[in-house]
Design a protein around this motif. Structure first.
Motif, PDB file in Angstrom:
ATOM      1  N   PHE A 219       3.065  -2.197   6.470  1.00 59.89           N
ATOM      2  CA  PHE A 219       2.255  -1.002   6.655  1.00 59.89           C
ATOM      3  C   PHE A 219       1.594  -0.994   8.030  1.00 59.89           C
ATOM      4  CE2 PHE A 219      -1.527   1.644   6.276  1.00 59.89           C
ATOM      5  CZ  PHE A 219      -1.004   2.775   5.677  1.00 59.89           C
ATOM      6  N   GLU A 220       1.191  -2.176   8.496  1.00 61.89           N
ATOM      7  CA  GLU A 220       0.642  -2.309   9.839  1.00 61.89           C
ATOM      8  C   GLU A 220       1.716  -2.917  10.732  1.00 61.89           C
ATOM      9  OE1 GLU A 220      -2.908  -4.581   9.677  1.00 61.89           O
ATOM     10  OE2 GLU A 220      -4.048  -3.055   8.599  1.00 61.89           O
ATOM     11  N   PRO A 221       2.423  -2.118  11.514  1.00 59.42           N
ATOM     12  CA  PRO A 221       3.505  -2.639  12.356  1.00 59.42           C
ATOM     13  C   PRO A 221       3.014  -3.780  13.243  1.00 59.42           C
ATOM     14  CG  PRO A 221       3.524  -0.241  12.357  1.00 59.42           C
ATOM     15  CD  PRO A 221       2.263  -0.663  11.652  1.00 59.42           C
ATOM     16  N   GLY A 488       5.035 -11.578  -1.793  1.00 62.83           N
ATOM     17  CA  GLY A 488       5.843 -10.620  -2.546  1.00 62.83           C
ATOM     18  C   GLY A 488       6.739  -9.752  -1.698  1.00 62.83           C
ATOM     19  N   ALA A 489       6.921 -10.112  -0.422  1.00 67.44           N
ATOM     20  CA  ALA A 489       7.719  -9.276   0.472  1.00 67.44           C
ATOM     21  C   ALA A 489       9.213  -9.519   0.322  1.00 67.44           C
ATOM     22  CB  ALA A 489       7.305  -9.513   1.921  1.00 67.44           C
ATOM     23  N   ALA A 490       9.584 -10.702  -0.138  1.00 66.12           N
ATOM     24  CA  ALA A 490      10.994 -11.071  -0.261  1.00 66.12           C
ATOM     25  C   ALA A 490      11.116 -12.086  -1.393  1.00 66.12           C
ATOM     26  CB  ALA A 490      11.509 -11.656   1.059  1.00 66.12           C
ATOM     27  N   PRO A 491      12.326 -12.282  -1.947  1.00 66.64           N
ATOM     28  CA  PRO A 491      12.492 -13.220  -3.059  1.00 66.64           C
ATOM     29  C   PRO A 491      12.025 -14.630  -2.708  1.00 66.64           C
ATOM     30  CG  PRO A 491      14.413 -11.809  -2.881  1.00 66.64           C
ATOM     31  CD  PRO A 491      13.566 -11.517  -1.678  1.00 66.64           C
ATOM     32  N   GLY A 539       2.147  -5.188   0.225  1.00 62.17           N
ATOM     33  CA  GLY A 539       2.464  -5.078   1.646  1.00 62.17           C
ATOM     34  C   GLY A 539       3.333  -3.874   1.934  1.00 62.17           C
ATOM     35  N   ASP A 540       3.639  -3.082   0.914  1.00 62.21           N
ATOM     36  CA  ASP A 540       4.556  -1.943   1.059  1.00 62.21           C
ATOM     37  C   ASP A 540       3.901  -0.651   0.601  1.00 62.21           C
ATOM     38  OD1 ASP A 540       7.014  -3.242   2.033  1.00 62.21           O
ATOM     39  OD2 ASP A 540       6.988  -4.273   0.109  1.00 62.21           O
TER      40      ASP A 540
END
Length: 622
Positions: A219-221, A488-491, A539-540
């Motif tokens: 969300f925050e590049p 929680g951004a990726a497995p 984060g999404d």
């Protein structure tokens, strides 16, 4: 003479044919008329229905909203179930079968992949386990609702909705756990974060972690929630399905980032809710105004069913969901409430390493663990039954056994993908919580009872007759700490304890607000962070353009009334389109009709009016 005989014979045949056709036509018209008359829901008059405790009055107002008045809450809930099934029988039947993984019994092999996936998740099993822990009072009300549904389906007689005839089926038995299961399906529809995790895993076959954060930015590049190099971690594990990586077996393009309707139920098109409340100091009347638009995916019939329940200790009016025995959003005597989806990260994928010497075992933090295994039999219309084996790990069901896209992404001989999801917790009692919310006496008690909502987490905006406005995020979400682990951004690696969930965010730390100084509260699925907890719930987050537009409209006037609230709800300006307008209008099309398209859209300003040709062209271009 022979020709005249033939002509007479033809005329006789024509008369017989016309007569027979007329008889058949009259018969068809009579049957159709009888069907339409019998199938028409007729709420007027008296009916004696087995299973109801006392007389119940149901009246319909000028908007065709039913008002149920009963002498007990159980009878009111029974009547709601009766109305739901009387008017939405097929909708409820298809939803019941979807949540149970039983679509293929009436629809055939086309829905087998959906049934296989839902059975793998174990939606109905989870509902049954959760229902066992419900309070007796909630169980009785859920049973009363189920009795009402089944009574209405029985009263339909032979004149069932036409879909039953087309599928050769009849209404099935509705049980209390079907209501709990449908609540789980609503939670699934409103919480699909694991798909973004899977997308990042897919992309890691071709891109570095840095590049993935550019393709799917936080969300925050430039400030991702996790600093881990997960792409390298997967590559070091040799995680991927090597067959799918062969040039002749895969497209030159990157993996698709959208779900196929053949793979999973539901979609995200058109989903995104809003709600806001204005205090009396911003309204013409001096009293609060509350607005809500929970625009879920379009369906026919609509997903909502408006109703009023009036019984001792119960007086609520608003939107109900056929299948669930409560008013989901609406108003009571002294207060009103509204929902939008908070959309927290409540789903994590875990990579489980399979023991290559014993496929029934997988790697745990302290040594090998056995998969929990069960057999599911899916009956398929027009085809043999299908037996499937469902595996579960300590984190949850193994979805790579049933979801084709997940299966393609990894080497399933050595790894599996398991899903951890809050809604499947045995502690989940969200339907029981809804029943209690409907009985709250005032807004303070309503806010207190919101802690019983488990899944899906919702942004609840409220207002009452005393002039108060309030906000509460209600539901459970795992505790996370920014820049620690994968967030929680990726497995995550299933055998590494650092990635396990360590409890849920306490209700007291969830975002909330009461009578803010600014005089208004608004949500539209945007980022929400509690002042006393800087760690975001996901984060999404969705983009905040819809929220920003609401704020602009609130601030555009010093005082608002009902008509102005309606105009705000109907506003069609898209703030997300405005940054693209310069690029859009400078584009040089090569299509033969390109110059005409440019001319038609030259005055487009981001307003998505239904009659705007420019809006149509812009969206096709985007």
């Amino acid at each position: 003479m022979e020709s005249f005989g033939n002509l007479a014979g033809l005329r006789k045949f024509a008369r017989l044919f016309a007569w027979a056709f007329g008889v058949i036509l009259v018969f068809c018209v009579a049957v159709t008329t009888a069907y339409l008359y019998s199938a028409k829901t007729n709420p007027s008059g008296k009916k004696v229905i087995k299973g109801i405790g006392d007389s119940v009055s149901i009246t319909f107002d000028e908007a065709d909203i039913p008002h149920i008045k009963a002498n007990s809450q159980a009878d009111a809930i029974f009547a709601l179930g009766y109305l739901h099934a009387s008017e939405r029988s097929w909708q409820m039947e298809i939803n019941r079968r979807l949540a149970s993984g039983r679509l293929s019994e009436i629809l055939g092999s086309e829905t087998l992949s959906i049934d296989r996936y839902i059975r793998t998740l174990g939606i109905k099993r989870a509902a049954e386990n959760q229902f066992d822990r419900y309070p007796i009072s909630a169980k009785r009300l859920l049973q009363a609702y189920a009795d009402g549904v089944n009574a209405a389906n029985a009263q339909l007689g032979w004149a069932l909705p036409v879909e039953y005839f087309l599928t050769g089926s009849k209404p099935g038995h509705w049980s209390p756990t079907d209501s709990v299961a449908w609540m789980l399906m609503m939670a699934y529809d409103l919480g699909g974060n694991w798909n973004q995790e899977l997308q990042r895993l897919e992309l890691s076959q071709f891109l570095s972690t840095k590049q993935i954060w550019e393709v799917m930015p936080s969300f925050e590049p430039g400030n991702p929630v996790s600093t881990m190099d997960f792409a390298k971690m997967y590559q070091d594990l040799n995680l991927y399905n090597q067959t799918s990586r062969q040039p002749h077996n895969r497209s030159k393009n990157l993996p698709a980032t959208e779900l196929s309707h053949r793979d999973l139920p539901g979609a995200t098109e058109g989903i995104g809710s809003n709600n806001w409340a204005l205090s009396g100091k911003l309204t013409v009347s001096g009293k609060p105004l509350l607005a809500n638009d929970p625009h879920l995916g379009l369906s026919a019939p609509a997903i909502w069913y408006f109703a009023h329940l009036d019984a001792p200790g119960l007086n609520v009016l608003g939107g109900t969901l056929p299948g669930i025995p409560a008013v989901i959003l609406g108003r009571a005597e002294n207060y009103a409430w509204s929902f939008t989806n908070t959309n927290p990260d409540v789903q994590d994928l875990y990579i489980e390493q399979i023991d290559t010497q014993n496929a029934g075992m997988y790697r745990g933090p302290d040594g090998p663990l056995a998969f929990k295994v069960r057999q599911e039999i899916i009956d398929v219309k027009g085809a043999p039954s299908v037996n499937i084996i469902v595996r579960e790990t300590r984190h949850g069901p193994v979805i790579s056994d049933s979801y084709a896209r997940a299966k393609r992404a990894i080497d399933t001989n050595r790894y599996a993908l398991a899903l951890r999801w809050t809604a499947l917790d045995v502690e989940n009692q969200s339907v029981a919580g809804l029943l209690e919310l409907n009985r709250a006496k005032d807004m303070d008690s309503f806010r207190h009872l919101l802690r019983k909502n488990y899944a899906p987490m919702q942004n609840v905006v409220m207002a009452d007759v005393e002039g108060n406005i309030a906000y509460q995020a209600a539901g459970v979400a795992p505790k996370r700490q920014l820049h620690h682990g994968l967030y929680g951004a990726a497995p995550a690696l299933g055998w590494d304890k650092q990635y396990d969930w360590h409890g849920y965010v306490p209700f007291e730390q969830l975002p909330s607000s009461h009578n803010p100084e600014q005089g208004w509260i608004a949500t539209a699925n945007q980022r929400i962070i509690a002042a006393n907890d800087p760690n975001p719930l996901t984060g999404d987050w969705d983009l905040s353009a819809r929220y920003e537009r609401i704020v602009d409209l609130i601030k555009s006037k010093s005082s608002h009334d009902i008509d102005n609230m309606k105009k705000m709800q109907a506003d069609t300006l898209s703030l997300t389109s405005i940054p693209l307008l310069t690029l859009f209008k400078s584009s040089v099309p090569t299509h033969p009709l390109g110059s005409k398209a440019v001319e038609l859209s030259k005055n487009f300003d981001g307003d998505m009016r239904v009659d705007s040709v420019g809006a149509l062209i812009f969206n096709a271009w985007a």
